[in-house]
Design a protein around this motif. Structure first.
Motif, PDB file in Angstrom:
ATOM      1  N   GLY A 226       0.817  -1.210   0.000  1.00 51.91           N
ATOM      2  CA  GLY A 226       0.000   0.000   0.000  1.00 51.91           C
ATOM      3  C   GLY A 226       0.845   1.251   0.000  1.00 51.91           C
ATOM      4  O   GLY A 226       2.052   1.225   0.197  1.00 51.91           O
ATOM      5  N   ARG A 227       0.223   2.361  -0.218  1.00 55.06           N
ATOM      6  CA  ARG A 227       0.940   3.628  -0.277  1.00 55.06           C
ATOM      7  C   ARG A 227       1.691   3.877   1.024  1.00 55.06           C
ATOM      8  O   ARG A 227       1.131   3.821   2.103  1.00 55.06           O
ATOM      9  N   GLY A 228       2.976   4.121   0.887  1.00 56.18           N
ATOM     10  CA  GLY A 228       3.799   4.375   2.065  1.00 56.18           C
ATOM     11  C   GLY A 228       4.172   3.113   2.810  1.00 56.18           C
ATOM     12  O   GLY A 228       4.930   3.150   3.758  1.00 56.18           O
ATOM     13  N   GLY A 229       3.631   1.943   2.408  1.00 53.46           N
ATOM     14  CA  GLY A 229       3.990   0.683   3.038  1.00 53.46           C
ATOM     15  C   GLY A 229       3.428   0.515   4.424  1.00 53.46           C
ATOM     16  O   GLY A 229       3.854  -0.364   5.152  1.00 53.46           O
ATOM     17  N   ALA A 230       2.484   1.306   4.855  1.00 54.28           N
ATOM     18  CA  ALA A 230       1.977   1.186   6.218  1.00 54.28           C
ATOM     19  C   ALA A 230       0.611   0.545   6.219  1.00 54.28           C
ATOM     20  O   ALA A 230      -0.214   0.783   5.350  1.00 54.28           O
ATOM     21  N   ALA A 231       0.386  -0.287   7.236  1.00 53.42           N
ATOM     22  CA  ALA A 231      -0.917  -0.917   7.373  1.00 53.42           C
ATOM     23  C   ALA A 231      -1.913   0.102   7.867  1.00 53.42           C
ATOM     24  O   ALA A 231      -1.597   0.958   8.679  1.00 53.42           O
ATOM     25  N   PRO A 232      -3.148   0.047   7.385  1.00 54.98           N
ATOM     26  CA  PRO A 232      -4.151   0.985   7.851  1.00 54.98           C
ATOM     27  C   PRO A 232      -4.507   0.727   9.295  1.00 54.98           C
ATOM     28  O   PRO A 232      -4.512  -0.418   9.725  1.00 54.98           O
ATOM     29  N   PRO A 233      -4.789   1.771  10.091  1.00 57.65           N
ATOM     30  CA  PRO A 233      -5.167   1.566  11.474  1.00 57.65           C
ATOM     31  C   PRO A 233      -6.425   0.716  11.570  1.00 57.65           C
ATOM     32  O   PRO A 233      -7.336   0.847  10.771  1.00 57.65           O
ATOM     33  N   SER A 234      -6.429  -0.178  12.578  1.00 57.77           N
ATOM     34  CA  SER A 234      -7.604  -1.005  12.790  1.00 57.77           C
ATOM     35  C   SER A 234      -7.645  -1.438  14.232  1.00 57.77           C
ATOM     36  O   SER A 234      -6.620  -1.488  14.905  1.00 57.77           O
ATOM     37  N   ALA A 235      -8.817  -1.761  14.708  1.00 52.46           N
ATOM     38  CA  ALA A 235      -8.939  -2.215  16.088  1.00 52.46           C
ATOM     39  C   ALA A 235      -8.386  -3.618  16.202  1.00 52.46           C
ATOM     40  O   ALA A 235      -8.671  -4.478  15.381  1.00 52.46           O
ATOM     41  N   ALA A 236      -7.589  -3.861  17.231  1.00 54.97           N
ATOM     42  CA  ALA A 236      -6.999  -5.178  17.424  1.00 54.97           C
ATOM     43  C   ALA A 236      -8.032  -6.116  18.018  1.00 54.97           C
ATOM     44  O   ALA A 236      -8.717  -5.774  18.966  1.00 54.97           O
ATOM     45  N   PRO A 237      -8.160  -7.351  17.496  1.00 53.52           N
ATOM     46  CA  PRO A 237      -9.180  -8.259  17.969  1.00 53.52           C
ATOM     47  C   PRO A 237      -8.935  -8.780  19.368  1.00 53.52           C
ATOM     48  O   PRO A 237      -9.824  -9.359  19.967  1.00 53.52           O
ATOM     49  N   ASP A 238      -7.714  -8.609  19.902  1.00 54.32           N
ATOM     50  CA  ASP A 238      -7.455  -9.105  21.246  1.00 54.32           C
ATOM     51  C   ASP A 238      -7.604  -8.009  22.283  1.00 54.32           C
ATOM     52  O   ASP A 238      -7.195  -8.150  23.425  1.00 54.32           O
ATOM     53  N   GLY A 239      -8.183  -6.896  21.895  1.00 51.79           N
ATOM     54  CA  GLY A 239      -8.455  -5.851  22.863  1.00 51.79           C
ATOM     55  C   GLY A 239      -7.329  -4.870  23.061  1.00 51.79           C
ATOM     56  O   GLY A 239      -7.435  -3.941  23.857  1.00 51.79           O
ATOM     57  N   GLY A 240      -6.230  -5.044  22.321  1.00 50.78           N
ATOM     58  CA  GLY A 240      -5.089  -4.153  22.495  1.00 50.78           C
ATOM     59  C   GLY A 240      -5.230  -2.913  21.643  1.00 50.78           C
ATOM     60  O   GLY A 240      -6.274  -2.618  21.067  1.00 50.78           O
ATOM     61  N   ALA A 241      -4.132  -2.176  21.532  1.00 55.23           N
ATOM     62  CA  ALA A 241      -4.144  -0.953  20.732  1.00 55.23           C
ATOM     63  C   ALA A 241      -4.259  -1.296  19.266  1.00 55.23           C
ATOM     64  O   ALA A 241      -3.942  -2.397  18.833  1.00 55.23           O
ATOM     65  N   GLY A 242      -4.694  -0.342  18.468  1.00 53.79           N
ATOM     66  CA  GLY A 242      -4.839  -0.555  17.044  1.00 53.79           C
ATOM     67  C   GLY A 242      -3.492  -0.677  16.360  1.00 53.79           C
ATOM     68  O   GLY A 242      -2.452  -0.364  16.936  1.00 53.79           O
ATOM     69  N   THR A 243      -3.486  -1.151  15.111  1.00 59.14           N
ATOM     70  CA  THR A 243      -2.266  -1.295  14.333  1.00 59.14           C
ATOM     71  C   THR A 243      -1.678   0.077  14.037  1.00 59.14           C
ATOM     72  O   THR A 243      -2.363   0.946  13.523  1.00 59.14           O
ATOM     73  N   ASP A 244      -0.391   0.273  14.369  1.00 55.20           N
ATOM     74  CA  ASP A 244       0.246   1.535  14.056  1.00 55.20           C
ATOM     75  C   ASP A 244       1.090   1.381  12.800  1.00 55.20           C
ATOM     76  O   ASP A 244       1.074   0.333  12.152  1.00 55.20           O
ATOM     77  N   GLU A 245       1.838   2.417  12.442  1.00 58.06           N
ATOM     78  CA  GLU A 245       2.566   2.404  11.175  1.00 58.06           C
ATOM     79  C   GLU A 245       3.750   1.458  11.183  1.00 58.06           C
ATOM     80  O   GLU A 245       4.357   1.217  10.147  1.00 58.06           O
ATOM     81  N   ARG A 246       4.102   0.880  12.340  1.00 57.79           N
ATOM     82  CA  ARG A 246       5.219  -0.063  12.409  1.00 57.79           C
ATOM     83  C   ARG A 246       4.764  -1.488  12.672  1.00 57.79           C
ATOM     84  O   ARG A 246       5.590  -2.393  12.751  1.00 57.79           O
ATOM     85  N   THR A 247       3.487  -1.725  12.833  1.00 57.61           N
ATOM     86  CA  THR A 247       2.997  -3.030  13.279  1.00 57.61           C
ATOM     87  C   THR A 247       2.064  -3.672  12.270  1.00 57.61           C
ATOM     88  O   THR A 247       1.193  -3.018  11.704  1.00 57.61           O
ATOM     89  N   VAL A 248       2.279  -4.968  12.044  1.00 59.15           N
ATOM     90  CA  VAL A 248       1.366  -5.783  11.259  1.00 59.15           C
ATOM     91  C   VAL A 248       0.624  -6.687  12.230  1.00 59.15           C
ATOM     92  O   VAL A 248       1.247  -7.413  13.005  1.00 59.15           O
ATOM     93  N   THR A 249      -0.700  -6.634  12.212  1.00 60.49           N
ATOM     94  CA  THR A 249      -1.518  -7.453  13.096  1.00 60.49           C
ATOM     95  C   THR A 249      -2.226  -8.526  12.282  1.00 60.49           C
ATOM     96  O   THR A 249      -2.917  -8.225  11.304  1.00 60.49           O
ATOM     97  N   LEU A 250      -2.035  -9.772  12.674  1.00 59.64           N
ATOM     98  CA  LEU A 250      -2.613 -10.901  11.954  1.00 59.64           C
ATOM     99  C   LEU A 250      -3.615 -11.607  12.855  1.00 59.64           C
ATOM    100  O   LEU A 250      -3.231 -12.379  13.736  1.00 59.64           O
ATOM    101  N   PRO A 251      -4.903 -11.374  12.688  1.00 59.20           N
ATOM    102  CA  PRO A 251      -5.905 -12.060  13.508  1.00 59.20           C
ATOM    103  C   PRO A 251      -5.846 -13.571  13.300  1.00 59.20           C
ATOM    104  O   PRO A 251      -5.577 -14.044  12.188  1.00 59.20           O
TER     105      PRO A 251
END
Length: 327
Positions: A226-251
């Protein structure tokens, strides 16, 4: 008046001092290269989940290739025994290194030969392709899961030294247990980044697609490249913080694509161990799953209880795998 020449005794002492300094400089240079490149010596370790003392040390390069072999196997719905056979074969044929040379036209992880119909030289040097070709041939071996490893491997490879595969069965068994996710929190790496290490979530997602296929990234709601290589912010399914520009979250969910009767916990730990195995190559700083967390640079890189989490959740198979990169 010219100074007198050093005595033989003094000359010998100077030579010994010079030799000692040369050795120290060589050792210092070697250690510096090891640190900067992620090391050509052991930087990763897998241990037995049975706590029987079984362990295998290997390099970051080997870790990346082993994780690819396991990912391709499970993606095809192959059982853990198939992954063990593939890993033992690659350990014998190439030392789990993607080499561009070998006997006659052999090359790659499995020393496959273009002249024997395994693919083009370029294809064989693609680790995921080479692993896929090995599994394709292994499935044609009748009852391969019941055969001795040496027999199953030999029917695929047609090696001149078939018994050599047996020496790697123990190490391959430890690796496959961790890299298929059956053995939780058993694979660790120091995580020193290589000089040419790819960085950022975009690199992580590209590597995930390479090994697991595009579905594993789409399940996370991320855009590949994606543009800029960053994952879009999203709510984490385990109740934690959302995905930031350095983190890939895999449900890790019921629809995560687990095949071959594998549990969600195994799927989650496979992804987590895959990330640790790729830590040096992708400059991954932290991986967390099921109440456990691995952090690059921590002594021995062991898995620890995450802050505010219960480490007993290691086998729960709930939540998400979080992969945090350095950039």
């Amino acid at each position: 008046m010219p100074e007198p020449s050093p005595t033989p005794k003094r000359r010998g002492r100077l030579l010994r001092i010079g030799a000692a300094l040369a050795v120290l400089l060589a050792v210092a240079g070697y250690l510096t290269v090891q640190y900067l490149t992620g090391g050509t010596g052991p930087g990763c370790e897998v241990v037995s989940a049975d706590r029987d003392g079984g362990a295998y040390e290997f390099t970051p390069e080997q870790a990346v290739n082993a994780a690819t072999i396991a990912a391709v196997g499970t993606g095809r719905g192959m059982p853990e025994r198939a992954v063990t056979i593939a890993l033992a074969t690659a350990l014998q044929e190439s030392g789990l290194r993607n080499v561009d040379h070998g006997d006659r036209d052999s090359r790659g992880l499995f020393q496959q030969r273009p002249s024997q119909g395994w693919g083009t030289a370029k294809e064989i040097m693609d680790s995921a392709y080479a692993a896929g070709m090995f599994y394709e041939h292994l499935t044609k071996v009748r009852d391969y899961t019941r055969l001795p490893l040496t027999v199953a491997a030999q029917r695929v490879q047609r090696s001149g030294f078939p018994q050599a595969y047996a020496r790697h069965e123990r190490d391959a068994t430890l690796l496959s247990a961790a890299l298929t996710g059956r053995a939780a929190a058993t694979l660790t790496c120091q995580g020193r980044p290589g000089i040419s290490a790819a960085t950022g979530p975009a690199a992580v997602r590209a590597a995930l697609v390479r090994d697991f296929g595009r579905d594993v990234v789409q399940e996370a709601g991320a855009q590949v490249g994606g543009r800029g290589g960053a994952a879009p912010p999203s709510a984490a399914p385990d109740g934690g913080a959302g995905t930031d520009e350095r983190t890939v979250t895999l449900p890790v969910r019921d629809d995560t694509g687990s095949r071959g009767g594998r549990s969600l916990a195994e799927r989650g730990w496979q992804l987590a161990h895959w990330a640790v195995a790729n830590a040096s190559a992708l400059h991954i700083e932290r991986v967390s799953y099921a109440g456990r967390e691995w952090t690059a640079g921590v002594t021995e890189g062991e898995w620890r209880a995450a802050d505010g989490k219960n480490a007993d959740g290691a086998g729960a198979g709930s939540g998400a795998v979080r992969i945090t990169t350095g950039h």
